[in-house]
Design a protein around this motif. Structure first.
Motif, mmCIF file in Angstrom:
data_model
loop_
_atom_site.group_PDB
_atom_site.id
_atom_site.type_symbol
_atom_site.label_atom_id
_atom_site.label_comp_id
_atom_site.label_asym_id
_atom_site.label_seq_id
_atom_site.Cartn_x
_atom_site.Cartn_y
_atom_site.Cartn_z
ATOM 1 N N GLU A 272 11.754 -10.300 11.820
ATOM 2 C CA GLU A 272 10.822 -8.892 11.950
ATOM 3 C C GLU A 272 11.126 -7.718 10.845
ATOM 4 O O GLU A 272 12.074 -7.898 10.456
ATOM 5 C CB GLU A 272 10.235 -8.441 13.238
ATOM 6 C CG GLU A 272 9.444 -7.408 13.371
ATOM 7 C CD GLU A 272 9.236 -7.003 14.493
ATOM 8 O OE1 GLU A 272 10.298 -7.516 15.489
ATOM 9 O OE2 GLU A 272 8.424 -5.941 14.833
ATOM 10 N N PHE A 273 10.435 -7.561 9.674
ATOM 11 C CA PHE A 273 11.013 -6.378 9.128
ATOM 12 C C PHE A 273 10.790 -4.770 9.145
ATOM 13 O O PHE A 273 9.231 -4.698 9.333
ATOM 14 C CB PHE A 273 10.543 -6.110 7.751
ATOM 15 C CG PHE A 273 11.283 -8.057 6.916
ATOM 16 C CD1 PHE A 273 12.717 -7.925 6.937
ATOM 17 C CD2 PHE A 273 10.222 -9.216 6.917
ATOM 18 C CE1 PHE A 273 13.161 -9.658 6.538
ATOM 19 C CE2 PHE A 273 10.728 -10.145 6.400
ATOM 20 C CZ PHE A 273 12.020 -10.606 6.654
ATOM 21 N N ASP A 274 11.241 -3.956 8.853
ATOM 22 C CA ASP A 274 11.016 -2.355 9.089
ATOM 23 C C ASP A 274 10.597 -2.413 7.682
ATOM 24 O O ASP A 274 10.312 -2.543 7.215
ATOM 25 C CB ASP A 274 12.399 -2.013 9.784
ATOM 26 C CG ASP A 274 13.063 -1.969 9.087
ATOM 27 O OD1 ASP A 274 13.052 -1.922 8.000
ATOM 28 O OD2 ASP A 274 14.436 -1.408 9.145
ATOM 29 N N LYS A 275 9.741 -1.022 8.337
ATOM 30 C CA LYS A 275 8.469 -0.138 7.385
ATOM 31 C C LYS A 275 10.230 -0.422 5.799
ATOM 32 O O LYS A 275 9.148 0.270 4.818
ATOM 33 C CB LYS A 275 8.218 1.220 7.371
ATOM 34 C CG LYS A 275 9.541 2.090 6.881
ATOM 35 C CD LYS A 275 8.782 2.710 7.645
ATOM 36 C CE LYS A 275 9.291 4.992 7.378
ATOM 37 N NZ LYS A 275 10.426 4.247 7.652
ATOM 38 N N ASP B 208 2.194 -8.455 1.188
ATOM 39 C CA ASP B 208 1.227 -7.614 2.566
ATOM 40 C C ASP B 208 2.221 -8.577 4.028
ATOM 41 O O ASP B 208 2.568 -7.747 4.947
ATOM 42 C CB ASP B 208 0.124 -6.908 2.213
ATOM 43 C CG ASP B 208 -0.333 -6.300 0.955
ATOM 44 O OD1 ASP B 208 0.910 -4.581 0.900
ATOM 45 O OD2 ASP B 208 -1.246 -6.172 0.757
ATOM 46 N N ALA B 209 1.200 -9.585 3.704
ATOM 47 C CA ALA B 209 1.832 -10.604 5.058
ATOM 48 C C ALA B 209 3.559 -10.710 5.082
ATOM 49 O O ALA B 209 3.377 -10.937 6.606
ATOM 50 C CB ALA B 209 1.539 -11.956 4.399
ATOM 51 N N LEU B 210 4.334 -10.175 4.526
ATOM 52 C CA LEU B 210 5.887 -10.376 4.507
ATOM 53 C C LEU B 210 6.272 -9.221 5.593
ATOM 54 O O LEU B 210 6.345 -9.160 6.391
ATOM 55 C CB LEU B 210 6.940 -10.463 3.541
ATOM 56 C CG LEU B 210 7.066 -11.618 3.004
ATOM 57 C CD1 LEU B 210 7.360 -11.677 1.464
ATOM 58 C CD2 LEU B 210 7.675 -12.307 3.985
ATOM 59 N N ALA B 211 5.406 -8.184 4.890
ATOM 60 C CA ALA B 211 5.786 -6.755 5.403
ATOM 61 C C ALA B 211 4.967 -6.387 7.194
ATOM 62 O O ALA B 211 5.602 -5.999 8.045
ATOM 63 C CB ALA B 211 5.213 -5.878 5.054
ATOM 64 N N LYS B 212 4.284 -7.354 7.954
ATOM 65 C CA LYS B 212 3.609 -7.536 8.821
ATOM 66 C C LYS B 212 3.798 -8.952 10.105
ATOM 67 O O LYS B 212 3.561 -9.666 10.816
ATOM 68 C CB LYS B 212 2.118 -7.937 9.385
ATOM 69 C CG LYS B 212 1.634 -6.465 8.774
ATOM 70 C CD LYS B 212 -0.190 -6.512 8.504
ATOM 71 C CE LYS B 212 -0.434 -7.042 7.668
ATOM 72 N NZ LYS B 212 -1.817 -7.386 6.632
#
Lengths: 401, 287
Positions: free
Chosen positions: A357-360, A342-346
């Protein structure tokens, strides 16, 4: 006597196990299966070396702070011999037997495509910098993150540049190998070419590892194609350029998805590499600031000093993968895989590789800078902010060089 | 029409190189009854020998071919006496296993020694071409084609006319009778294998001047050589030329008319067809 020595041996072994056991508790182990041998070992080494360099650098700087505890990073690498099936087995082994905490990626889209199924199944986050195919991120997987720019946009900046060339290329050929990455490149490039108003005179898929391009080259010549865009592998592109020369086929420009940024490619072709266009989502610029390395230029010199060859975007992408995981672990304040996921996604930070920065879907979006071999130098031609240097265009006939 | 002409020429020149690669494999197969799965690896080694001669001793890759061939002959002779001779009477399956093992060992030794970097043998004339009206003849490929044809014809005459060549053929046809006539098979087998490997090495030198070299090119070249040997037949070196040309032209035409992904489909499809219809090869004697 024998009995006694056996007993003391067991005691020593137990003591060693205890000591190393406590050391393991302080380590965060990152696992990866990389091509150290086999046909793509040449690019696989970028990942091995970048992972190692980033891990060492982060450990030197004190390691990873998780809550009140400090961990050191450890790396567990396997050689997949450039074999996809073996790499899937090795990732399974990394997760189920070696119990690594997090996964780093292999090189190449077809590997990442298969291996990401393992990270998804075991719900262990994998940050990979070796697969750019949009297919990897189109399956709704939650545990795969990628730091290579989308394959579909590899030629985006090149097409922008082509619109401004004088004379503008009249016809374009799109040639691509039949694997996950190159098919994604072609699928993304086709509509972009049409939108820009270019005529696609040839649109041909060829077999991966093809060595003979004489038929394709003869067609290029007979159709008088101005611009050639090739999505393939380094060996194919070496053969393509050499055979183009020997058949005296010189379009006004050609551009290749791989090879051009790598030192090895330019060395193998010598002066025949001149005029070749390519792209890179990363160049070792001092403008790219980094928490551990200072900036991208310092990363490049540290890499070169340690491994005696220049890093390219593969290496930078690999180093960024390690940094992204570390940043996410620190943000999460735990090494629990789901929370780190979850932290990676943000995650959002400046790195030697650019803004991470990763997109969805889990993929990064970085613009490609058009590059060209000009004499002995590799020159950045056009970036996201427009022109950087004038391209050498049109390419002269081979006998007029 | 110009395009077709050009593609036919491309195919023929490619075919010459193919024939050269397959020549050694067909010889070893025909005489020793060994399908040498390491054949491509020996081509790769020959390419590196030529590359090093060119880079460090500045010997032109074409003039250096005899040196490459001699070096590779020695390698081949040694490998046969030291390794393959152990299994010369074993069933074919064992020879496949041992040559496959040899392939793996040679490939990985090559990566350790030469690294996985891509190399090319790039003399100043490598990209030159001769323009004949509407068609272009790439010089290096033309030279390679010439060498291939010359060596194949030379091989044919050697087997037909010389004492050693006759001894090789006699051994292949009837070992017992050949021994009665004073042929010493141990030496002869090693010489034959040496010649096969020397030819592979020379093919490697030619390959390096028109393509690129890395430790992993071998397996694909073995497969190609195997197909050519089957299509051309093992009886006669001239069959290998026919097989090579046939395959080169077929692949080029398939790439032009059907699409480049179908080049390999065409060549291995023909392999299957030949195996069904004419198992002794296009030029082979009917069984």
């Amino acid at each position: 006597m024998l009995k006694f020595s056996g007993l003391s041996g067991a005691l020593v072994a137990a003591a060693v196990a205890l000591a190393s056991g406590s050391a393991v508790a302080k380590d965060i182990v990152l696992g990866a299966s990389v091509q150290l041998t086999g046909p793509v070992a040449n690019t696989g080494r970028y990942y091995r070396d970048a992972y190692q360099l980033a891990v060492d650098k982060i450990n030197e700087a004190g390691g990873v702070k998780v809550g009140n505890e400090t961990y050191q990073l450890a790396l567990k690498l396997y050689d997949n011999q450039s074999d996809v099936n073996l790499s899937v087995r090795q990732y399974t082994q990394l997760v189920s037997r070696d119990k690594v905490n997090f996964l780093l990626g292999p090189f190449a889209s077809n590997f990442a495509l298969a291996d990401s199924a393992v990270s998804e199944k075991y719900q262990i986050p994998m940050v990979q910098g070796g697969g750019a195919s949009d297919q990897i991120f189109a399956r709704g997987f939650k545990y795969i993150f990628g730091t290579l720019a989308p394959a579909s946009n590899y030629f985006g900046s090149t097409i922008e540049m082509m619109k401004g060339l004088d004379p503008v290329p009249q016809s374009v050929a799109l040639l691509y190998a039949d694997d996950a990455f190159d098919v994604s490149v072609a699928e993304g490039t086709r509509p972009k070419l049409k939108a820009a108003g270019f005529t696609i005179a040839m649109d041909e898929r060829y077999s991966t590892n093809a060595t003979d391009f004489n038929s394709l080259l003869s067609q290029l010549k007979s159709k008088n194609v101005d611009a050639v865009l090739v999505a393939g592998h380094e060996t194919e592109i070496l053969n393509f350029v050499r055979q183009a020369k020997s058949l005296a086929v010189a379009p006004k420009m050609y551009s290749f998805t791989v090879g051009v940024p790598s030192e090895d490619f330019r060395k193998a072709l010598g002066k025949d590499a001149d005029y070749a266009f390519g792209m890179a989502a990363w160049l070792p610029s001092a403008d790219l600031k980094d928490r551990w390395f200072g900036d991208a230029a310092q990363f490049a010199s540290a890499f070169k000093a340690k491994f005696s060859y220049d890093p390219d975007y593969h290496a930078a992408s690999g180093a960024a993968d390690v940094e992204a995981l570390v940043k996410a672990i620190e943000d999460a304040g735990t090494i629990e895989p789901a929370k780190v996921r979850d932290a990676l996604a943000k995650v959002k930070f400046e790195s030697l590789y650019g803004q991470i920065e990763f997109d969805k879907n889990g993929q990064i979006d970085l613009p490609q800078t058009v590059i060209q071999v000009q004499g002995d130098a590799l020159v950045a031609i056009q970036g996201v902010h427009g022109k950087i240097a004038p391209p050498k265009y049109p390419m002269p006939a081979w006998n007029a060089r | 029409m110009d395009l077709l002409g050009q593609v036919l020429i491309n195919g023929a020149l490619l075919g010459g190189l193919y024939a050269m690669m397959a020549l050694g494999l067909a010889l070893v197969w025909g005489v020793l009854n060994i399908v040498n799965l390491a054949h491509g690896a020996f081509i790769m080694l020959g390419a590196y020998v030529s590359l090093y001669l060119f880079t460090y001793a500045h010997i032109d890759p074409f003039l250096g071919l005899p040196i490459t061939a001699v070096v590779m002959f020695a390698v081949g002779y040694g490998v046969q006496r030291g390794i393959l001779n152990l299994i010369v009477r074993a069933p074919m399956f064992n020879t496949l296993l041992i040559t496959f093992g040899l392939e793996v060992v040679l490939t990985y030794l090559a990566q350790l020694t030469f690294s996985a970097d891509f190399r090319t043998i790039n003399p100043s004339y490598a990209g030159d071409s001769i323009v004949l009206g509407p068609v272009v003849l790439p010089l290096a490929r033309l030279l390679a084609f010439g060498v291939a044809i010359a060596l194949t014809v030379g091989m044919w005459l050697f087997l037909l006319r010389t004492r050693l060549g006759r001894a090789i053929r006699a051994t292949a046809q009837n070992l017992v009778a050949a021994r009665l006539y004073g042929v010493e098979p141990r030496h002869l087998y090693a010489v034959t294998f040496g010649i096969g490997i020397a030819l592979a090495g020379a093919a490697g030198g030619l390959y390096g001047t028109v393509s690129q070299i890395n430790p992993y090119i071998g397996a694909a070249l073995t497969a190609k050589s195997f197909a050519i040997s089957i299509i051309g037949g093992l009886d006669n070196p001239l069959g290998v030329i026919v097989g090579g040309l046939f395959l080169g032209i077929l692949e080029s035409l398939a790439a032009l008319y059907v699409g480049p992904t179908y080049a390999d489909v065409a060549s291995f499809g023909v392999l299957v067809l030949v195996l069904i219809v004419r198992p002794t090869g296009l030029l082979g004697k009917a069984a």
